[in-house]
Design an enzyme around this catalytic site. Structure first.
Site, short mmCIF file in Angstrom:
data_model
loop_
_atom_site.label_atom_id
_atom_site.label_comp_id
_atom_site.label_asym_id
_atom_site.label_seq_id
_atom_site.Cartn_x
_atom_site.Cartn_y
_atom_site.Cartn_z
N SER A 237 -38.83 11.67 -7.21
CA SER A 237 -37.61 12.26 -7.61
C SER A 237 -37.09 13.10 -6.35
CB SER A 237 -38.14 13.42 -8.58
OG SER A 237 -38.92 14.51 -7.78
N LYS A 238 -35.87 13.63 -6.71
CA LYS A 238 -35.22 14.09 -5.48
C LYS A 238 -35.99 14.67 -4.41
CE LYS A 238 -31.63 13.28 -8.56
NZ LYS A 238 -32.89 12.75 -9.60
N ARG A 239 -37.13 15.61 -4.99
CA ARG A 239 -37.62 16.48 -3.77
C ARG A 239 -38.34 15.83 -2.87
NH1 ARG A 239 -42.79 16.96 -6.11
NH2 ARG A 239 -42.97 16.21 -8.04
N GLY A 241 -37.20 13.47 -1.14
CA GLY A 241 -36.26 12.99 -0.36
C GLY A 241 -35.04 11.98 -1.01
#
Length: 465
Positions: A237-239, A241
RNA sequence: GGCCCCAUCGUCUAGUCGGCCUAGGACGUAGCCCUCUCAAGGCUGAAACACGGGUUCGAAUCCCGUUGGGGCUGCCA
């Protein structure tokens, strides 16, 4: 039988790594079997779907070279079709109206959870039918017992207990179909033969099979590919990167590297690591798909990128970097100079961006010395070296690598200095730093005039004239 | 909690129906070589069959269990 696969993204965000890989697998499977690869836009979530996302997804698909057959289908334009089929189910008694409001259901669900009970909707509130004017959802009437078998091409037969599956909604109160319903209707109408999708959909499959059966549709083949995880082994996911394809494009990665890397994530072909698109189409098969989740590893992607950068024709690299160089204010164009620079920077660049970053001293006349480099190499004892370099280079008629090399050797002989002692100060004078391609190559590309000019500037920076 | 999936080096994986595995390759990593710097390249090294039971002459490979990880559990997709 013609193989027909599809990729069915919902335009609620970018095309990301995981989605791109399932698209690649579907595309490869279709192309390998000389079948069709279709695109379907699942935009039934009106609140979250955007045109921007759709545009980006299409752009990314094109960038990757995942061409699809026929024009894409948009679910939001097919509402009538879903309603029609839902009504058929209603008429045949395989589905029923549900008047319980979502809020009320949410309440019941919460209560059950608090009491530690298993919450399930199995017609128990179906009789609470309000008047005909009340809004309703349509639910599928699912069996109370028995096994539902999923035949997965990768994992074999997977059994689900019908008890576990509740009477799920197929048509929402707003008249939109739910994911599971729209998928089945469309996959049937599009005559999809093979559905390759993420592992996370495995749980949806028995539900979809129930719909296929209720509709009397033929059930397609399924293969649930394992997911791509982040470095901490949780869903990417976005976290973690950058996860969007477009982000990697902007970082300077090549589509061929991306395809190669992603295809190889969860699929293998013996010891082979490098696959062209054609090679993948030829070699791809479901048998070589892995069953366990794979961790996304940017370093290996980078390695593949350097590989493809090494073999990409200079002109093609030039086309990619010229716009970026212009953005930086460099007066770059497709000429011999740029082509020579590219050849020098090839083995030194990991991404397209690296080419731009490393070529600054070829396109600007203002050389700023890095402090460390200047302190170490632009010192008084180099004055004689610079002076004789300037003198001898000025006399050179042909400013090519060989002549320059000979000049250096001559100075080495006269002064007794090793090449490094001459090359490094020169490098700093010409590039401002201590890192660059071979010094003779740099000099040839810069040309006599600029070289002499920069040597003079370095000389005055030291205080040599 | 329930259901489902998965389990070989840090990571991606090879290992096709058990023996050729003292487990192979690749990324990354360490050292060396090359060398005008940095890369690239070459060579060498460290590094894994989750655990416990079976089955078998023999298991990384088959079965069971344990543990661990992941996913799902929506009128999101």
């Amino acid at each position: 039988m013609t193989v027909i696969t599809r990729f069915a993204p919902s335009p609620t965000g970018s095309l990301h790594i995981g989605g791109a890989r399932t698209a690649i697998f579907n595309w490869l499977f279709a192309r390998h079997n000389k079948g069709k690869f279709l695109l379907r836009i699942e935009d039934t979530d009106q609140a979250r779907s955007t045109d921007e996302s759709l545009d980006e997804i299409l752009r990314s698909m094109e960038w990757l070279g995942l061409n699809f057959d026929d024009i894409p289908i948009r679910q939001s334009e097919r509402l009538e079709i879903y309603r029609e089929y839902a009504n058929k189910l209603l008429d045949s008694g395989k589905a029923y109206r549900c008047y319980v409001s979502p809020e009320e259901l949410e309440q019941k669900r919460k209560e059950a959870q608090q009491n530690g009970e298993f919450f399930q909707y199995k017609r128990q509130w179906a009789s609470e039918s309000a008047g005909q004017d009340e809004p309703f959802a349509i639910r599928l009437s699912t069996p109370d017992h028995g096994d539902i078998q999923v035949h997965d091409l990768l994992r074999g037969i997977i059994n689900f207990d019908a008890k576990e599956i509740d009477d799920f909604v197929i048509l929402k109160m707003d008249g939109f179909p739910t994911y599971n319903f729209a998928v089945v209707i469309d996959d049937s109408l599009m005559e999809i033969t093979h559905i390759l999708r993420g592992d996370d959909h495995l749980i949806n499959t028995p539900k979809q099979i129930l719909i296929y059966e209720a509709m009397g549709f033929k059930v397609p083949m399924f293969a649930h590919v394992s997911m791509i995880l982040g470095s901490d082994k949780t869903k990417l996911s976005k976290r973690h990167g950058a996860t969007s394809i477009e982000a990697y494009r902007d970082f300077g990665y090549l589509p061929e590297a991306m395809i190669n890397y992603l295809a190889r994530l969860g699929w293998s072909y013996g010891d082979e690591e490098i696959f062209s698109k054609e090679g993948l189409i030829e070699k791809f098969s479901l048998e070589n798909l892995g069953k366990s989740a794979a961790v996304f590893n940017p370093e290996k992607l980078t390695w593949l990128n350097t590989h493809y950068l090494k073999e990409k024709p200079g002109k093609e690299i030039a086309e990619l970097i010229i716009p970026l160089m212009k953005d930086k204010g460099y007066n770059a164009e497709l000429d011999d100079k740029l082509l020579m620079i590219i050849e020098q920077l090839r083995d030194r660049s990991k991404t397209i961006i690296d080419f731009v970053d490393q070529s600054h001293y070829f396109y600007t006349d203002h050389i700023e010395y890095e402090k460390k480099a200047r302190d170490k190499f632009l010192k008084e004892d180099n004055i004689p070296v610079f002076k004789s370099l300037i003198k001898q280079l000025t006399m050179l008629e042909s400013f090519d690598q060989d002549s320059i090399h000979k000049t250096f050797e001559d100075i080495m002989k006269k002064t007794g200095l090793k090449l490094g002692k001459i090359a490094q100060p020169t490098r700093v004078a010409l590039t401002g730093g201590t890192v660059s391609p071979g010094i003779f190559e740099v000099m040839e590309i810069l040309g006599k005039e600029k070289v002499i000019d920069r040597l003079n500037k370095a000389l005055s920076a030291i205080g040599g004239n």
